[in-house]
Design an enzyme around this catalytic site. Structure first.
Site, PDB file in Angstrom:
ATOM      1  N   GLU A 200      -6.971  17.074 -56.553  1.00 33.41           N
ATOM      2  CA  GLU A 200      -7.895  16.068 -57.086  1.00 33.41           C
ATOM      3  C   GLU A 200      -7.899  14.810 -56.230  1.00 33.41           C
ATOM      4  OE1 GLU A 200      -8.112  16.981 -61.802  1.00 33.41           O
ATOM      5  OE2 GLU A 200      -6.287  15.961 -61.157  1.00 33.41           O
ATOM      6  N   GLU A 280      -9.482  24.148 -62.669  1.00 30.53           N
ATOM      7  CA  GLU A 280      -8.939  23.640 -63.925  1.00 30.53           C
ATOM      8  C   GLU A 280     -10.059  23.617 -64.964  1.00 30.53           C
ATOM      9  OE1 GLU A 280      -6.761  20.004 -63.766  1.00 30.53           O
ATOM     10  OE2 GLU A 280      -5.483  20.647 -62.096  1.00 30.53           O
TER      11      GLU A 280
END
Length: 661
Positions: A200, A280
């Protein structure tokens, strides 16, 4: 959407066919005829060893599950129809001291949880492929996002950048980690099919700003030079950060919990013709202390609806989390916000509202995922039946038997940890633990001063994170009664806070300001990762700076807790006040089962079960129980020690169900 209209009987038929003994295992199917290639990106489709594959993966963190339960949890995941699992790797546990690595044999508190090699091998034995996410930053609602606290001893270090100091340590860590797993790659006959470059990274800085690709390239190079041949990738939420955290030429994946179509359409624009995957797909959410209720995340209905949308895109999925587990010890992370209260520490349960609960129980989301995977999966492989639920026991309540006072605790801190520092400094800067500073727990700032008249304590800057004031061994701060406590002294919310000292005995007094690291931030902007804990301003009384301070770390390492002496018998009806330690024992007949400690009647602190640091508790919740896996217990006599900050209860209550509120 026609697949959703299939009857329950059709679903059961699909599942029954998948359980047929005539079907191959996942590994048999994808290695038939020998292994010639690993996971590749075909035209809008993943290909493994020459065959199309849709990845049905689930997140599980081996360090959040006792190793005796690794196989149990992996069996349950495979039974849901998953063909892969994903795990992060926590740098801070694997390199607890600079240059000292632990992969299961380090003799540290968490060593028993750290044999990553064994975990990956068990995953393969249970017919699951592996997606590995080594960090160095993992987020994961984990202390400092998995970064070691000793990095903060460098005053000007810039984590998650090409800062030579940071990258140098990253390289040493990855060299050690890759040596543990390089031969477990799929193309070498092992389970690892893909490795994440960074995590991320697009969220680290301004959304439109291209991030440090020199840093990303350095991580990529470390993998390649250590022999990693499998697919490399990055992941972000495209709607928030586009491809600013990606490394050109490498696959991007998407993280989200709602609106898959928005994220996938953006991915298709950013990398046309590439397969789609949600690295995710957030199955639930996590909790912070002081919150009013448990956060379950998506309802089972919405969870299933968005999962069906993912499948409608012919996309692969990794459920984050499929099984959350627990943040044992002091390992919970925290979040930093630009609104009050600006910081929030995560609770010790990482139940996450996931398909498998913290204790490994099946939830409605498990059933929904199992049904939809069975309908979507075009490759039928041998799928085991779900194992039965593990039993739970509400053991009889036990009365606390012994205690050690705060002064007795301090007297038993090893002398090499007690140092003179003059003025206050953060815990990481303390010259202890072979030059690594203090990582976790609480630190006492002690000074000798005459407090026989009313005086005012002044703390310059902010407390990181929660403070208690003890004078001559007596607790002076109050047990927080509600969220309104955050408006008063003792919390990070207050800058340049003051506290009235009164009621001390005549003569020289011992003034202790005890500061707890409640969890370092695990997500956010670069400035949010300045996570030095303790005090690093000035400590003064009536305007006079205290410059003869002793720092006393309260690290609560298991070996130290188990070696404590001087336990006193607790008399019936005796009123005690923290900080103090209390101990009790209880006997189990036969094989132990899972259980939960209901800490609702206690105040705030930590729990140790047979020497293992179970985690934190806090009476304002939302979490009310601490999960005790059966392998932490034993037949016969068991010991529980509680470190209580304020007011203890006289009993420990067990329950067979969690109270997450």
């Amino acid at each position: 959407m026609g697949r959703l209209s299939m009857t329950l009987g059709s679903i059961l038929l699909v599942m029954a066919l998948a359980s047929s003994q005539d079907l191959p295992t996942v590994y048999e199917y994808y290695t038939e005829g020998g292994i010639t290639s690993g996971l590749e990106t075909g035209s809008n489709q993943f290909i493994l060893n020459g065959k199309d594959i849709t990845l049905y993966s689930g997140s599980i963190h081996y360090y959040r599950v006792v190793p005796e339960y690794w196989r149990d949890r992996l069996k349950r995941m495979r039974a849901a129809g998953l063909n892969a699992i994903e795990t992060y790797v926590p740098w801070n546990l694997h390199e607890p001291k600079m240059g000292v690595f632990d992969f299961g044999q380090g003799g540290n508190d968490f060593s028993r949880l750290l044999d990553i090699r064994q975990f990956l091998q068990i995953a393969q034995e249970e017919d699951l492929l592996v997606i590995l996410r080594p960090g160095p930053y993992i987020c994961a609602e984990w202390e400092f996002g998995g970064l070691p606290s000793w990095l903060l001893r460098y005053p000007d270090i810039k984590v998650r950048t090409s800062d030579p100091i940071f990258v140098g340590h990253v390289r040493q860590y990855l060299d050690q980690l890759m040596a543990q797993v390089v031969d477990l790659q799929f193309t070498s006959g092992g389970p690892i099919i893909a490795v994440q470059i960074e995590n991320e990274y697009g969220a680290f800085g301004e959304p439109t700003e291209i991030k440090d690709r020199v840093y990303l390239g350095a991580i990529r190079d470390a993998y390649v030079e250590n022999g990693i041949r499998e697919l490399l990738f990055t992941c972000d939420t495209p709607a928030n950060s586009s491809d600013t955290g990606a490394l050109p030429g490498y696959l991007q994946m998407a993280n989200f919990n709602t609106d898959p179509e928005i994220q996938f359409e953006l991915l298709k624009e950013l990398q046309p013709g590439m397969p789609l995957m949600s690295m995710e797909y957030w199955t639930g959410w996590f909790d912070h202390w002081f919150e009013s209720q448990h956060n379950f995340g998506n309802t089972p209905e919405n969870f299933a609806r968005y999962l069906q949308t993912i499948f409608n895109y012919n996309a692969s999925v990794n459920f984050y989390m499929f099984h959350g587990g627990s943040a044992f010890g002091f390992m919970n992370g925290a979040n930093v916000f630009d609104f009050f209260p600006n910081y929030a520490a995560d609770v010790s349960s990482y139940d996450y509202g996931a398909p498998l609960s913290e204790a490994g129980d099946y939830t409605e989301k498990y059933t929904r995922a199992q049904e939809l995977i069975a309908l979507d999966n075009k490759v039928q492989t041998l799928t085991p039946s779900p194992p039965p639920q593990n039993p739970k026991t509400a053991y009889p309540a036990v009365t606390m038997q012994e205690f050690i006072t705060y002064d007795q605790i301090i007297q038993q801190i090893p002398t090499e940890l007690v140092i003179q520092i003059g003025s206050v400094t953060n815990m990481e800067a303390l010259d202890i633990n072979d030059g690594n500073g203090q990582a976790y727990g609480l630190v006492v700032y002690r000074s000798q001063i005459d407090l026989s008249t009313t005086a005012q304590l002044q703390i310059t800057g902010r407390i990181r994170d929660v403070a208690m004031v003890v004078v001559d061994g007596e607790q002076k701060t109050k047990r927080p009664a509600s969220q309104l406590a955050l408006l008063g002294f003792g919390y990070w919310t207050q800058e340049n806070s003051t506290f009235l000292l009164e009621g001390a005995a005549a003569g020289t007094n011992t003034l202790d300001v005890i500061v707890e690291n409640w969890g370092r931030n695990n997500f956010g902007q670069p400035s949010d990762f300045d996570q030095r804990k303790g005090l690093y301003g000035e400590l003064a009384v009536d305007g006079v700076a205290l410059n003869d301070i002793t720092a006393i770390p309260l690290e609560f390492k298991s070996s130290w807790v188990q070696g404590l002496t001087g336990w006193q018998t607790l008399a019936g009806g005796e009123a005690l006040s923290g900080p103090l330690l209390l101990r009790t024992t209880f006997s189990i007949t036969g094989a132990p089962t899972d259980t939960f400690l209901d800490m609702s009647a206690w105040s705030k602190g930590s729990i140790f079960v047979n020497g293992f640091h179970l985690g934190r508790f806090f009476h304002l919740g939302p979490l009310r129980t601490n999960y005790i896996p059966a392998p932490l217990l034993k037949e016969g006599l068991n010991e529980i020690i509680v470190f209580e900050h304020y007011l203890p209860a006289d009993q420990l209550q067990f329950t067979d169900t969690p109270i997450l509120e």
